[in-house]
Write an enzyme that holds these catalytic residues in place. Structure first.
Site, PDB file in Angstrom:
ATOM      1  N   GLU A 255      -3.275   2.442  11.733  1.00 21.32           N
ATOM      2  CA  GLU A 255      -3.745   1.611  12.849  1.00 21.32           C
ATOM      3  C   GLU A 255      -2.658   0.714  13.436  1.00 21.32           C
ATOM      4  OE1 GLU A 255      -6.999  -0.132  10.748  1.00 21.32           O
ATOM      5  OE2 GLU A 255      -8.414   1.426  11.340  1.00 21.32           O
TER       6      GLU A 255
ATOM      7  N   GLN B 292      -0.800   2.741   6.663  1.00 27.80           N
ATOM      8  CA  GLN B 292      -1.465   3.323   5.497  1.00 27.80           C
ATOM      9  C   GLN B 292      -1.289   4.835   5.521  1.00 27.80           C
ATOM     10  OE1 GLN B 292      -5.157   1.896   7.572  1.00 27.80           O
ATOM     11  NE2 GLN B 292      -6.108   3.508   6.359  1.00 27.80           N
TER      12      GLN B 292
HETATM   13  O1  IFM Z   1     -11.541   2.099   7.382  1.00 31.26           O
HETATM   14  C1  IFM Z   1     -10.579   1.159   7.080  1.00 31.26           C
HETATM   15  C2  IFM Z   1      -9.353   1.449   7.912  1.00 31.26           C
HETATM   16  O2  IFM Z   1      -8.814   2.699   7.585  1.00 31.26           O
HETATM   17  C3  IFM Z   1      -8.309   0.391   7.688  1.00 31.26           C
HETATM   18  N1  IFM Z   1      -8.849  -0.909   7.994  1.00 31.26           N
HETATM   19  C4  IFM Z   1     -10.009  -1.235   7.173  1.00 31.26           C
HETATM   20  C5  IFM Z   1     -11.111  -0.224   7.333  1.00 31.26           C
HETATM   21  C6  IFM Z   1     -12.282  -0.567   6.425  1.00 31.26           C
HETATM   22  O3  IFM Z   1     -11.903  -0.507   5.108  1.00 31.26           O
END
Ligand code: IFM
Length: 764
Positions: free
Chosen positions: A481, A595
């Site tokens: 993200e 991530q």
């Molecule tokens: O779904 C996740 C996302 O991949 C990263 N931010 C947090 C979300 C909820 O855990």
């Protein structure tokens, strides 16, 4: 822990313990010590609700939106509330001195035990012991017991225990605290207290019935309606037992809610503490029979792994799709109780392989909201079904427009408009369930429809690029993200491509086996062969970035042109620190990822990538990953272990201890659900090497050097297979009534036929 509950408490290997009371750790402990039964979630508060604690009780599927930026899970009135005073002094860790305090979460039995010795201003001591559980046997009931002994002097005691309606939702961002309900009825008869609350916007009724039983040195003491007062001699034992039930109008007809709550509580009282306990413990025993994992050679990690499993077991809802598992389970209000892809790709596998019945109910959560997903797709000009990035009760898009960024500032959120991959993730999860269970009925009734509608969505979401002569998916956010509004994110595109191809395969497969079933679905959703032809045309022409740039998958268009800034600094937990000059505000201009993104792909499609591509891509992205999401370390542990990264075990520990050691610093806001499931997968699929390759259950393990044996049970096509992985061999065993049963399983890359009722030992 000993004394009153000596005979009940499990061995040390099942206990998560707290030594001493630390006020600033209260909320973290409340999350860690949460209890639940899939229906009710209850934070591990101290019964006296000391200052700074956050009592939280949640019912799976009960949401409301009063005054919130987005619908959120409701913190309902708190049944775990006991105010005891001794001659005007509250027996409580803030008001009195603590001589000794410890608690133990018994994961084996789903019970929270506690022992505290208080000392008042005159240095008179009070021994306080308690235990409580949220019944696994009767979903609507909780039971608690407290023993109190004035150790040094006689005293006058007052006791107040109610269903506490002063609780609020903590309030995300700057919204402030919110109460989502009002009390509509309070009533008492024959010592049973009844209370009904109603949520403000959705008018959900939440009905409680409770009964308190008090004994002094084993003899019953009459309990008045409100405050209980009595004299206690030095050394005299007072025992409080409270039974409570919680029913909601989502479970029972509102007209019958009062009797439902009263009957549940009365039944529990009739059965009594001991029988309620026995029934509860029996259910837990059954649960652990199918999902315990033991690690010879590392008892500490074994216990921590149980902690991760325990927290998944307490939130597996079985109510026909009423609820799924939110990103913070039912342990708190973080992410407002919303459901993300975390459930499908991280938590679901544990249920698929240990309790497929629960997995099915949890998957139904999406099926029951397919209508809303169709509406979302249509509202954006697409066909088929597009699932919301964040989902609550109705299946509408529930992502709030604003959230807190990594640096604490308030940022605008775009995931709801761009993080499309969730639709393919859901299709992937349904297919995963099917691959492991072979549940044709589920697919015919529910699963296929979701997978077809998802494929239909992708076919309408792709754009044809005339110059490249390829289909593209532009303006998206992948799992990483940090990079918003990118074109052709490899993860999204590969998932979409898979979704299209798998839909075609399943259509063919089921057409052969169940022509009537397929024509019923085709008729219902108006799916004709011509449309499938279109999917077949798109899938191979979708940009996927595989095998580009020296075998390294390109994360998205233009990724390799971004600034390449090495990560060289790490914190005490070995978590990467942003390189100098890089912040959450400019990170999108660099190759640093948040991530597992490409690495996630390497895991989910392990059998389509060559060993070289996996190794090259993995190391490239692992070096550039900040792990700013708890979803990341477990996946790096799995792929890293496969490709020989010496840091794989370290990633595993990071995931394993995410909440036990509060690695992300926000366990107080709730358990990291995805990390729980990712940890289980890192043990079973990573080190245990279990996976599905070309539809066949496969084991290719690689244990950490000090693990002597990893033992677990996997349910495959209805058979619970007991698996013991040693360094150089695997032992497999399953029982079957049909002696001639044989399962095809690939072990160390060799296909074997494993007979029933005979232990098979396969050496490397
Ligand atoms: O779904 C996740 C996302 O991949 C990263 N931010 C947090 C979300 C909820 O855990």
């Amino acid at each position: 822990m000993k004394d009153f509950f000596n005979k009940i408490i499990s061995n040390d290997e099942w206990l998560i313990e707290e030594e001493g009371f630390k006020r600033d750790l209260q909320r973290t402990r409340e999350t860690q010590f949460a209890l639940g039964n899939g229906h009710i979630g209850s934070r591990g508060v101290l019964e006296e609700i000391p200052y700074d604690s956050h009592p939280g009780t949640y019912i799976a599927g009960v949401f409301d939106n009063t005054g919130a930026l987005a619908t959120e899970i409701v913190n309902i009135p708190n049944p775990i509330f006991f105010r005891i005073t001794s001659r005007g002094e509250k027996i409580d860790p803030i008001a009195m001195d603590i001589v000794d305090h410890n608690r133990a979460l018994d994961m084996n039995k789903g019970i929270l035990f506690r022992k505290t010795i208080y000392s008042n201003h005159k240095k008179e001591r009070f021994k306080y012991e308690s235990m409580r559980f949220i019944s696994m046997h009767d979903k609507y009931v909780g039971v608690m017991r407290i023993y109190l002994i004035p150790m040094d002097a006689a005293t006058d005691i007052t006791v107040q225990t109610t269903i506490d309606t002063s609780v609020t939702n903590a309030g995300m961002l700057t919204e402030g605290k919110k109460r989502h309900f009002q009390v509509t009825e309070v009533y008492e008869s024959k010592g049973i207290h009844y209370l009904c609350a109603e949520t403000f916007e959705k008018n959900t009724l939440i009905a409680y019935a409770s009964k308190l039983i008090v004994e002094k040195d084993g003899k019953r003491v009459p309990v008045p309606k409100r405050t209980l007062r009595f004299k206690v001699k030095k050394g005299e034992v007072i025992c409080f037992t409270k039974f409570f039930s919680v029913c909601t109008s989502l479970d029972v007809n509102p007209k019958r809610i009062k009797s439902a709550a009263l009957n549940s509580a009365k039944k529990a009282v009739r059965l009594g503490f001991d029988k309620m306990l026995v029934r509860h413990v029996r259910q837990w025993r059954e649960k652990w029979k199918s999902c315990d994992v033991t690690i010879d050679g590392d008892p500490e990690v074994e216990k921590a792994l149980r902690f991760n499993i325990y927290h998944m077991l307490i939130c597996g809802n079985k109510k026909n799709g009423r609820a799924s598992i939110g990103a913070k389970t039912l342990s708190s209000e973080g992410y407002r109780g919303h459901v993300f892809w975390d459930f499908e790709l991280f938590n679901l596998p544990l249920f698929i392989y240990t309790d497929p019945e629960t997995a099915k109910h949890l998957l139904l959560y999406r099926y029951r909201r397919l209508g809303k997903a169709r509406e979302i797709a249509a509202s954006k000009g697409f066909k088929g079904a597009m699932f919301p990035w964040e989902s609550a009760d109705t299946g509408e898009e529930s992502t709030p427009a604003w959230s807190k960024g990594l640096d604490g500032s308030i940022i605008e959120i775009h995931t709801m408009d761009m993080e499309y991959h969730i639709t393919a993730d859901i299709a992937y999860a349904i297919n995963h369930y099917y691959a492991a269970t072979g549940d044709d009925k589920f697919m015919l009734r529910y699963g296929l429809e979701v997978i077809f509608e998802a494929a239909r969505f992708w076919a309408s979401r792709v754009e044809y690029n005339k110059h490249r002569k390829l289909y593209e998916i532009n303006k998206v956010i992948g799992p990483d993200e940090f990079h918003e509004n990118v074109d052709n994110n490899a993860y999204t595109n590969v998932m979409a491509k898979w979704n299209l191809l798998r839909a075609i395969e399943l259509y063919r497969l089921f057409s052969r086996r169940y022509p009537d079933g397929i024509s019923r679905i085709a008729k219902k959703i108006k799916l004709y062969k011509k449309e499938l032809k279109g999917w077949r045309n798109i899938a191979p022409r979708l940009v996927t970035h595989l095998y580009r740039k020296k075998n390294i998958i390109k994360a998205f268009d233009g990724y390799f042109r971004l600034k390449d800034v090495p990560i060289t600094r790490f914190d005490d937990n070995s978590m990467p620190i942003f390189p100098r000059g890089v912040t959450s505000r400019n990170v999108q201009k660099t190759q640093i990822v948040k991530q597992a993104d490409v690495v996630m792909l390497l895991y989910l499609f392990s059998d389509i990538f060559s060993g070289l591509a996996k190794r090259k891509s993995y190391f490239y992205y692992a070096k550039r990953c900040m792990h700013k999401s708890s979803l990341s370390p477990s996946i790096h542990a799995i792929v890293g272990n496969e490709v020989g990264d010496s840091k794989a075990y370290q990633y595993f520990l990071r995931s394993l201890y995410a909440d036990l050691k509060d690695i992300h610093g926000n366990t107080s806001e709730g358990i990291h659900a995805a990390s729980l499931g990712g940890t289980w997968q890192a043990a079973i699929n990573g080190f245990g090497g279990a996976g599905i390759r070309q539809g066949i259950l496969t084991f290719d393990p690689k244990l950490p050097p000090h693990w002597e044996r990893l033992k677990f049970i996997l349910r495959w096509k209805g058979h619970p297979i007991s698996v013991s992985v040693y360094k150089e061999r695997i032992e497999l065993y399953y029982k079957s009534k049909k002696k001639s049963d044989k399962l095809k399983i690939r072990v160390y890359n060799i296909l074997k036929e494993i007979p029933a009722n005979r232990k098979m030992v396969i050496s490397r």
